[in-house]
Design a protein around this motif. Structure first.
Motif, PDB file in Angstrom:
ATOM      1  N   ALA A  23       0.493  17.622  19.031  1.00  0.00           N
ATOM      2  CA  ALA A  23       1.945  17.532  19.200  1.00  0.00           C
ATOM      3  C   ALA A  23       2.303  16.746  20.454  1.00  0.00           C
ATOM      4  O   ALA A  23       3.246  15.946  20.455  1.00  0.00           O
ATOM      5  CB  ALA A  23       2.560  18.936  19.254  1.00  0.00           C
ATOM      6  N   ASN A  26       2.597  12.662  20.858  1.00  0.00           N
ATOM      7  CA  ASN A  26       3.771  11.906  20.431  1.00  0.00           C
ATOM      8  C   ASN A  26       4.997  12.120  21.313  1.00  0.00           C
ATOM      9  O   ASN A  26       6.037  11.537  21.068  1.00  0.00           O
ATOM     10  CB  ASN A  26       4.135  12.297  18.994  1.00  0.00           C
ATOM     11  N   ARG A 119       5.848  21.286  14.390  1.00  0.00           N
ATOM     12  CA  ARG A 119       7.272  21.009  14.134  1.00  0.00           C
ATOM     13  C   ARG A 119       7.992  20.705  15.446  1.00  0.00           C
ATOM     14  O   ARG A 119       8.775  19.755  15.532  1.00  0.00           O
ATOM     15  CB  ARG A 119       7.930  22.183  13.427  1.00  0.00           C
ATOM     16  N   GLU A 122       7.098  17.216  16.578  1.00  0.00           N
ATOM     17  CA  GLU A 122       7.790  16.182  15.795  1.00  0.00           C
ATOM     18  C   GLU A 122       9.238  16.030  16.237  1.00  0.00           C
ATOM     19  O   GLU A 122       9.755  14.929  16.360  1.00  0.00           O
ATOM     20  CB  GLU A 122       7.741  16.522  14.297  1.00  0.00           C
ATOM     21  N   ARG A 123       9.886  17.157  16.459  1.00  0.00           N
ATOM     22  CA  ARG A 123      11.297  17.119  16.854  1.00  0.00           C
ATOM     23  C   ARG A 123      11.443  16.587  18.277  1.00  0.00           C
ATOM     24  O   ARG A 123      12.363  15.825  18.571  1.00  0.00           O
ATOM     25  CB  ARG A 123      11.919  18.513  16.742  1.00  0.00           C
ATOM     26  N   LYS A 125       9.582  14.503  19.755  1.00  0.00           N
ATOM     27  CA  LYS A 125       9.271  13.068  19.750  1.00  0.00           C
ATOM     28  C   LYS A 125      10.553  12.233  19.677  1.00  0.00           C
ATOM     29  O   LYS A 125      10.642  11.175  20.285  1.00  0.00           O
ATOM     30  CB  LYS A 125       8.352  12.772  18.555  1.00  0.00           C
ATOM     31  N   GLN A 126      11.558  12.739  18.963  1.00  0.00           N
ATOM     32  CA  GLN A 126      12.828  12.008  18.829  1.00  0.00           C
ATOM     33  C   GLN A 126      13.547  11.887  20.172  1.00  0.00           C
ATOM     34  O   GLN A 126      14.185  10.884  20.447  1.00  0.00           O
ATOM     35  CB  GLN A 126      13.756  12.729  17.843  1.00  0.00           C
TER      36      GLN A 126
END
Length: 145
Positions: A23, A26, A119, A122-123, A125-126
Motif C-alpha cells: 500500500a 503508491n 483499500r 489505493e484511496r 494514492k489519490q
C-alpha cells in the motif's frame, strides 16, 4: 476470542506487513496496525491514544493511518491524521472499515486487515501520491499492547 499473541499466526502477520508495504509503494501515506487484548476506553478513543503514542502524528504530510484491533473486546477502529481528514470524502473511513469488517465477521482477521490496508492505500494514492523523495517515516511492523 484469541489473545493478542494468538490473534494472527506468524504467516498472517507477514501477510499484513506485506500489505502495508504494498500500500505504501503508491502513496506517501503511512499505515500501521496495532493489536491489543483490552482497553478501558471506547475503540476510537483508544485508537487515537495509540496513534499519538506511536508518534503517527509526526509525519511530514500528517497522513498516517492506524488500524486498531481490540482482540478480547472485539473492537476495531481506523484513525487517520488531520492531513487526510482535510481532503478525503466523508465516507472514506467507513468504506475502508467495511472492507475489513466483512472479513472479520467470518473470522478471517488477517484477510480483513489486508483488505482494509490495501483499500486505504489505493484511496490515499489519490490524495498523497508517492514521490521519489518519499521516506518511510514509520515502521511497517505490527505493534502490540
Amino acid at each position: 476470542m484469541p489473545e493478542v499473541t494468538e490473534f494472527l499466526t506468524p504467516a498472517e502477520e507477514e501477510a499484513v506487513i506485506a500489505a502495508i508495504q504494498q500500500a505504501e509503494k503508491n502513496t506517501s501515506g503511512e499505515i500501521r496496525v496495532h493489536i491489543e487484548n483490552h482497553a478501558e476506553k471506547p475503540p476510537l478513543e483508544r485508537a487515537q491514544e495509540v496513534f499519538l503514542a506511536l508518534g503517527m502524528h509526526a509525519t511530514t504530510a500528517r497522513n498516517g493511518v492506524l488500524f486498531y484491533v481490540g482482540v478480547t473486546d472485539k473492537s476495531f477502529a481506523i484513525v487517520g491524521d488531520e492531513g487526510i481528514d482535510k481532503v478525503v470524502e466523508s465516507d472514506f473511513w467507513d468504506c475502508t472499515k467495511d472492507a475489513a469488517i466483512n472479513h472479520f465477521k467470518q473470522g478471517r482477521f488477517a484477510d480483513g486487515l489486508v483488505a482494509g490496508i490495501l483499500r486505504a492505500g489505493e484511496r490515499l494514492k489519490q490524495y498523497f501520491p508517492y514521490a521519489n523523495d518519499d521516506k518511510n517515516e514509520l515502521p511497517d511492523t505490527i505493534s502490540k499492547g
